[in-house]
Design a protein around this motif. Structure first.
Motif: not given
Length: 685
Positions: A154-157, A511-512, A541-544
């Motif tokens: 998801t980071l486009n790494i 992670w959480d 941070q995924k939801t912000q």
């Protein structure tokens, strides 16, 4: 007239009386048989011979018909109305083939070199012991990395870089290797590694791993055999006579370890001193031995055969030492020699970057090239050049016709302690101006041996520094956790042996907000988690929409999709104590990205004073302040707060790298232009 009529009647009779072929071969066989003199005159054979007689019939009133004999077909094929179109089609085909061949050759000739996988996207550096624990023992492991590959995607790494995981005694955080061909049990098994590698490749990603060829652990079988002077292993390490009196060793010279004090240690088994640039548990290999060089080559081949996509070669400047063993000069010549115990108190003229060292590094490259012949399987090679002067660092790029590293890792931004526009600009231009022509830059803002970004500069600089490395030309490199703004842990009672300062940046990934920050389900972790993990973690941070993680993902996606960022020119506009401004532009594309970054106090910028033809209002493509995204801003009065940055977008045909005033301030690694008509890149600009 009577004769002509007779010929026509004869042809007509022949056609009417002839047998219909309908495409069957047997009629042609009949026509080709010798005529029977006793056969009736109106037989098929006689008819065919009458047509093919010495007097050519007039065929102008006859049209081709299905199943005609080939002899008749040949008569028609020589007529101009059939021959000319056939020849036209033939020559048009030949011309088309030649044109297509020429066009293909021309496109290949003018096309710039395609970006390789290590150039096309960011690298993500993982310290495996701190990333994810899968077996509840408090230590991160290879299975844990595999469990989090979806997140990394998801980071486009494009590339995952895993630091050392070899079997080790844990000295210097796995840099004292006991077996280069085995996985330390803390991290798992070789099967776990092979499964991880397969999973990485299944996701279209690449894997590079650390390799420290300079030294081994003192528990390595080579060292044990060298202590007893066994066969070829006798000279695998650097041994020299020294004296030992009352438990005090008198070394051969004044050379010092990186960690302080003498770099010579007395061994009671061999009754000699061995040399170690780092800890005494890490004896240096003797790279002047061809047997040692062959051993290292075979280790490289072992991992390449496993399928790894490249290496980061660590501590390569220490590979060779001077043979003469003369004392190294003191920095302070008035200091008493017996008090010189710190590494920085000597000029290391005889223990780093010796003549022949680059030849050894090039031999690593040659070994890797043997595994790079398959399409899409190029093997990347990076070198660590920590502490080198910029001119020495650039030597790792190699020479015009001699390959070495694809790039030395650029850690200059990781040493930045006081942020300012001037200091950032100096680091950028120092690399770009000294880098050999056609080579590829890279940028990293943190690493396992440096303090994390927010612990050095402050949390307000996380977004602007990430924006910096994603908009500069080259490959951005991210140390795990920097995408969410992790910081160092505070000093505490750590159960590790030495060099505690580098432990603080290796805390478990957050992670959480569950126990142990989601890093481990065990009762303890090898290092404590940071106290801010309840708010600084991936899940939150995924939801912000305004989080550091969201901006990182947007920056990496922009970098992947925009030719301006991956292939474009870098033109520096201006810098001062607060801000840095530069453009990214490409011939053939009218759009320009103008990047403005503020590292100081709040600033007011007038871009019209710098670029005369810039529009009065331009669009903000991306901003560290999400409130500004996709809005427009007045170019004569742009306000930037501390740690704020914008990627501005506007259209112009007057690109800066064509202007005389900016020519000396523009850089490009691989020159290319874009054709919107053919949607291709070409190099003849």
């Amino acid at each position: 007239m009577a004769e002509d009529k007779s010929k026509k009647d004869s042809i007509g009779m022949s056609i009417k009386g002839g047998q219909t072929n309908n495409g069957f071969v047997q009629n042609e066989d009949i026509l080709e048989r010798d005529p029977d003199p006793d056969s009736p005159a109106d037989s098929p054979q006689h008819t065919a011979l009458h047509i093919l007689g010495p007097t050519e019939p007039d065929l102008k009133d006859i049209r081709p018909y299905a199943g005609m004999p080939k002899e008749v077909l040949f008569q028609f094929s020589h007529q101009a109305r059939y021959r000319v179109p056939r020849e036209i089609i033939f020559w048009l085909t030949v011309a088309s083939v030649l044109v297509l061949t020429g066009a293909t050759i021309a496109i290949i000739a003018i096309s710039p070199k395609c970006l390789d996988w290590w150039q096309a996207g960011p690298m993500y550096q993982i310290y495996p012991r701190s990333f994810k624990d899968s077996d509840k023992d408090g230590n991160g492991d290879l299975k844990g990395i595999q469990d989090k590959l979806d997140y990394i995607a998801t980071l486009n790494i494009k590339t995952i870089w895993i630091t050392s995981f070899y079997k080790s005694s844990l000295k210097d955080f796995r840099h004292g290797v006991e077996d280069f061909r085995d996985i330390d049990p803390i991290f798992g098994t070789m099967e776990d590694f092979e499964n991880l590698l397969a999973a990485i490749h299944d996701k279209g990603l690449k894997l590079i791993i650390d390799f420290i060829p300079n030294h081994t652990s003192d528990k390595h079988p080579w060292f044990q055999l060298s202590r007893t002077r066994t066969g070829k292993y006798t000279d695998y390490y650097i041994w020299h006579d020294c004296t030992q009196e009352n438990g005090i060793t008198k070394p051969p010279n004044n050379w010092l370890s990186v960690y302080g004090n003498s770099s010579w240690h007395f061994d009671e088994v061999r009754n000699q001193c061995y040399f170690h640039q780092f800890m005494k548990e890490q004896p240096d290999l003797n790279f002047r031995s061809s047997d040692v060089q062959e051993e290292i080559k075979e280790i490289i081949q072992f991992w390449l055969a496993k399928g790894v996509d490249g290496f980061s070669f660590d501590a390569v400047k220490f590979l060779l030492e001077a043979k003469h063993l003369r004392d190294e000069p003191q920095v302070n010549k008035t200091q008493m020699p017996d008090t010189v115990t710190h590494y920085a108190e000597l000029y290391h003229d005889f223990t780093t970057t010796q003549v022949g060292m680059h030849d050894i590094v090039r031999s690593f490259r040659q070994t890797m090239n043997q595994y790079s012949s398959e399409p899409g399987r190029y093997r990347f090679m990076g070198t660590e050049a920590n502490g080198e002067r910029i001119d020495r660092t650039m030597m790792y790029y190699g020479l015009p016709f001699i390959e070495e590293a694809d790039f030395p890792f650029n850690d200059y931004l990781t040493r930045l302690e006081t942020p300012s526009g001037s200091s950032v600009f100096e680091i950028i231009t120092s690399w770009m101006e000294n880098m050999p022509e056609g080579k590829w830059p890279n940028w990293m803002i943190s690493g396992p041996d440096n303090a994390r970004l927010i612990s050095r500069l402050g949390k307000e600089y996380v977004n602007v520094m990430n924006m910096l490395v994603f908009t500069l030309p080259g490959t951005p490199i991210t140390y795990y956790g920097e995408e969410i703004g992790m910081g160092n842990i505070l000093a505490t009672n750590l159960n590790e042996s030495y060099n505690v300062d580098t432990l603080f940046s290796k805390s478990p990934m957050q992670w959480d907000n569950s126990s142990n920050a989601g890093f481990s389900e065990g009762n303890h972790t090898w290092l404590p988690t940071s106290s801010d993990y309840h708010t600084v973690n991936v899940d939150v941070q995924k939801t912000q929409p305004t989080s550091a993680l969201k901006l990182y993902q947007e920056l990496s996606l922009l970098h992947a999709n925009e030719l301006l960022l991956s292939r474009g020119w870098f033109c520096h506009l201006r810098n001062d104590s607060h801000s840095v401004m530069y453009t990214r532009e490409l011939d053939g594309i009218d759009t320009v990205f103008l990047v403005v970054l503020n590292f100081g106090e709040s600033s007011l910028l007038n871009l019209k004073e710098m670029i005369s033809d810039i529009p009065t209002r331009v669009r903000i493509r991306l901003s560290t302040n999400s409130a500004y995204k996709r809005s427009e801003v007045d170019t004569s009065a742009i306000v930037l707060d501390k740690g704020e940055g914008h990627i501005l977008e506007y259209n112009t045909k007057n690109l800066l790298h064509h202007q005389t005033a900016f020519r000396d301030r523009c850089f490009i690694s691989n020159r290319a232009c874009y054709s919107s008509v053919f949607n291709i890149l070409y190099s003849l600009c």
